[in-house]
Write a protein that holds these residues in place. Sequence first.
Motif, PDB file in Angstrom:
ATOM      1  N   TYR A 149       1.649   4.238  -3.676  1.00 26.93           N
ATOM      2  CA  TYR A 149       0.960   5.353  -2.634  1.00 26.93           C
ATOM      3  C   TYR A 149       1.568   6.551  -3.061  1.00 26.93           C
ATOM      4  CZ  TYR A 149       0.519   9.865   0.358  1.00 26.93           C
ATOM      5  OH  TYR A 149       0.087  11.477   0.581  1.00 26.93           O
ATOM      6  N   GLU A 191      -4.539   7.547   4.203  1.00 24.95           N
ATOM      7  CA  GLU A 191      -5.955   8.252   4.746  1.00 24.95           C
ATOM      8  C   GLU A 191      -5.446   8.832   5.495  1.00 24.95           C
ATOM      9  OE1 GLU A 191      -8.505   4.618   4.385  1.00 24.95           O
ATOM     10  OE2 GLU A 191      -7.437   4.005   2.671  1.00 24.95           O
ATOM     11  N   ASN A 198      -0.368   2.947   9.212  1.00 26.05           N
ATOM     12  CA  ASN A 198      -0.613   2.456   7.093  1.00 26.05           C
ATOM     13  C   ASN A 198      -0.123   3.972   6.865  1.00 26.05           C
ATOM     14  OD1 ASN A 198      -1.450   2.018   4.742  1.00 26.05           O
ATOM     15  ND2 ASN A 198      -3.760   2.704   5.561  1.00 26.05           N
ATOM     16  N   LYS A 200       0.909  -1.206  -0.230  1.00 26.03           N
ATOM     17  CA  LYS A 200      -0.199  -0.096   0.042  1.00 26.03           C
ATOM     18  C   LYS A 200       1.019   1.371   0.198  1.00 26.03           C
ATOM     19  CE  LYS A 200      -3.890  -1.577   2.183  1.00 26.03           C
ATOM     20  NZ  LYS A 200      -5.460  -1.580   3.617  1.00 26.03           N
ATOM     21  N   LYS A 234      -3.304  15.214   8.609  1.00 24.40           N
ATOM     22  CA  LYS A 234      -2.935  14.259   7.321  1.00 24.40           C
ATOM     23  C   LYS A 234      -0.683  13.002   7.580  1.00 24.40           C
ATOM     24  CE  LYS A 234      -4.606  17.236   4.048  1.00 24.40           C
ATOM     25  NZ  LYS A 234      -4.056  17.697   2.789  1.00 24.40           N
ATOM     26  N   ARG A 287      -6.527  11.197   8.273  1.00 21.34           N
ATOM     27  CA  ARG A 287      -7.779  10.716   9.474  1.00 21.34           C
ATOM     28  C   ARG A 287      -8.219  11.599   9.812  1.00 21.34           C
ATOM     29  NH1 ARG A 287      -4.799   7.219  13.477  1.00 21.34           N
ATOM     30  NH2 ARG A 287      -3.287   5.425  11.960  1.00 21.34           N
TER      31      ARG A 287
END
Length: 292
Positions: free
Chosen positions: A96, A136, A115, A92, A147, A138
Amino acid sequence: MINTKKCLICKDGRKNDCLHWHIDPEDGSVWVFCVGKCQRGYSLRYYCNQAGIELSEFLKGEFDFKEAPPNELQVMSWPARFIPLSDTRSEKGVEYLKSRGLTPEGDMYYDIERNGIVLPLYYENHFCGAQTRFIEPRVHPDGEVQKMDTLPGTRLGLLFGLWNQSKFVTNVKCVGICEGYFNALSLQQAFNYMYGGILNNPWKFICTSGAGVGKHHQETIKGLKDQGLKIVSALDSDDAGFKGLKKLKDAECITHYAITEDTEKDWNDILRENSRKDLAKFFLSKVKKIDE
């Protein structure tokens, strides 16, 4: 009233005063370290999240904040949750980075628990902190969008992203000063590509992790200028960036500046819309002498 001295995560019964609270005099960041069973640091928001309490409620407690010692860095242990991007569990994170126009080459890792992309910070050969860029963002109950998170104890005002403050090992002639790690990395990868590799690249891009540009940053950057290097401020084109540029100019620690001239776009935004070669050319076209 919530106990602000006893750790609400490990709930160590042997220690009634195991939380050490500090506020960084450089950037005002707050961090806490549990000397009980946790034996680790937390950001204020992450501590509340792990303890299962609302930040607003927790802040009603009584705190004994202590100013962190000036010009003192903490050598840290490497968190086990920071894993290499080459690990299959980091897929992931790699995807990204690609979505940001970046390649996974470089000193970056993946935070498998949170993450996010880990951006480590060093002083000479010592690991002294890190920031995690969430894949992602929060969204907290109060509507705040987060971020990035900083590893507690990290003294951002005393550290640079992408540079450990040691003597450059390649033939660097120009240094670009960015706010964010991804902006500096975008330009570094673009210029490495244009010059056919880092060994042939006369440019070194570093970041200050924000537009604050404190006293240590100013003095260290001025030291590079005094060595005869070309120093280019490449902060963002917004109010904070212009204030940072003025600080650098007033401190007489830069020779040039470069801005995207678009308040909505930074250097990484330019990269995502173009190629690495285009970004390098665009950047060079924006470099001007500080007195122009």
